[in-house]
Design a protein around this motif. Sequence first.
Motif, mmCIF file in Angstrom:
data_model
loop_
_atom_site.group_PDB
_atom_site.id
_atom_site.type_symbol
_atom_site.label_atom_id
_atom_site.label_comp_id
_atom_site.label_asym_id
_atom_site.label_seq_id
_atom_site.Cartn_x
_atom_site.Cartn_y
_atom_site.Cartn_z
ATOM 1 N N ASP A 95 41.537 48.656 44.900
ATOM 2 C CA ASP A 95 41.896 47.354 45.580
ATOM 3 C C ASP A 95 40.503 46.694 45.514
ATOM 4 O O ASP A 95 40.489 45.270 45.477
ATOM 5 C CB ASP A 95 42.241 47.605 47.067
ATOM 6 N N ALA A 96 39.343 47.274 45.721
ATOM 7 C CA ALA A 96 38.066 46.624 45.561
ATOM 8 C C ALA A 96 37.850 46.041 44.355
ATOM 9 O O ALA A 96 37.373 44.940 44.168
ATOM 10 C CB ALA A 96 36.907 47.833 46.396
ATOM 11 N N LEU A 97 38.451 46.586 43.326
ATOM 12 C CA LEU A 97 38.094 46.193 41.821
ATOM 13 C C LEU A 97 38.798 44.925 41.653
ATOM 14 O O LEU A 97 38.389 44.236 40.645
ATOM 15 C CB LEU A 97 38.723 47.168 40.811
ATOM 16 N N THR A 98 39.685 44.495 42.438
ATOM 17 C CA THR A 98 40.750 43.489 42.127
ATOM 18 C C THR A 98 39.837 42.149 42.849
ATOM 19 O O THR A 98 40.296 41.217 42.667
ATOM 20 C CB THR A 98 42.011 43.569 42.881
ATOM 21 N N ARG A 99 38.854 42.380 43.637
ATOM 22 C CA ARG A 99 37.827 41.269 44.150
ATOM 23 C C ARG A 99 36.674 40.942 43.029
ATOM 24 O O ARG A 99 36.242 41.920 42.364
ATOM 25 C CB ARG A 99 37.466 41.820 45.220
ATOM 26 N N ASN A 100 36.678 39.746 43.014
ATOM 27 C CA ASN A 100 35.435 39.492 42.144
ATOM 28 C C ASN A 100 34.123 39.446 42.987
ATOM 29 O O ASN A 100 34.252 39.705 44.024
ATOM 30 C CB ASN A 100 35.621 37.895 41.741
ATOM 31 N N GLY A 101 33.102 39.711 42.110
ATOM 32 C CA GLY A 101 32.044 39.780 42.961
ATOM 33 C C GLY A 101 31.384 41.156 43.465
ATOM 34 O O GLY A 101 31.714 42.208 42.654
ATOM 35 N N LEU A 102 30.737 41.119 44.299
ATOM 36 C CA LEU A 102 29.931 42.265 44.885
ATOM 37 C C LEU A 102 30.680 43.679 44.867
ATOM 38 O O LEU A 102 30.299 44.357 44.610
ATOM 39 C CB LEU A 102 29.003 42.011 46.100
ATOM 40 N N MET A 103 31.751 43.457 45.604
ATOM 41 C CA MET A 103 32.670 44.653 45.963
ATOM 42 C C MET A 103 33.227 45.319 44.687
ATOM 43 O O MET A 103 33.085 46.669 44.476
ATOM 44 C CB MET A 103 34.013 44.083 46.763
ATOM 45 N N ALA A 104 33.622 44.444 43.663
ATOM 46 C CA ALA A 104 33.911 45.156 42.500
ATOM 47 C C ALA A 104 32.736 45.728 41.561
ATOM 48 O O ALA A 104 32.808 46.955 41.030
ATOM 49 C CB ALA A 104 34.777 44.218 41.446
#
Length: 181
Positions: A95-104
């Motif tokens: 799920d974190a990979l679906t976020r752009n930016g630092l989390m991904a």
Amino acid sequence: MVRSRRFPASLGSLSEIREFVIGEASGAGLTDARKMALELVLEELVVNVISYAYTCPLPPESGEDQAGLLIPNVEPPEDLDGEGCVVIHCAPGPDALTRNGLMADVVSKAGEEPGNLFCVVLEDAGVPFDPLSVDEPQLDADVDSRRCGGLGIHFARERSEAIAYERNGGYNRLAFCVRIR
């Protein structure tokens, strides 16, 4: 799914922050041992935000007496009665990979299968500070000659699979991932 909550940046919020993140981590299947590692990293990093993001001791070179002198760095949000806040985002790796930016980015940096990761981002509007820029403590030095501080960041680096910082849009963002198993 990425879950997010906003908390007052006060020590009184620490148990509620812990309950939120550990609850999400439990839902993602973290083992008890991994929850302990997550809790250590989370507590060290959150206490740093609470202690330093919205107030800052006078710099040592000022020559002023350091005892208890704190100066505000930012105007806290009006709805928090004079306190700043910390926003916590957490999610399983996929799920974190679906976020752009630092989390991904931190998921990619971990070098682990995303399905075996749980990620957390701490976000504050305090004074700009990259805790990862702090030098590693000299663990083999004599206790009397060591510089005070820095062990919490050391523990966070050691207990997380990946950790990253950015300052973006007036916010400090610190992301880290721990293994689920």
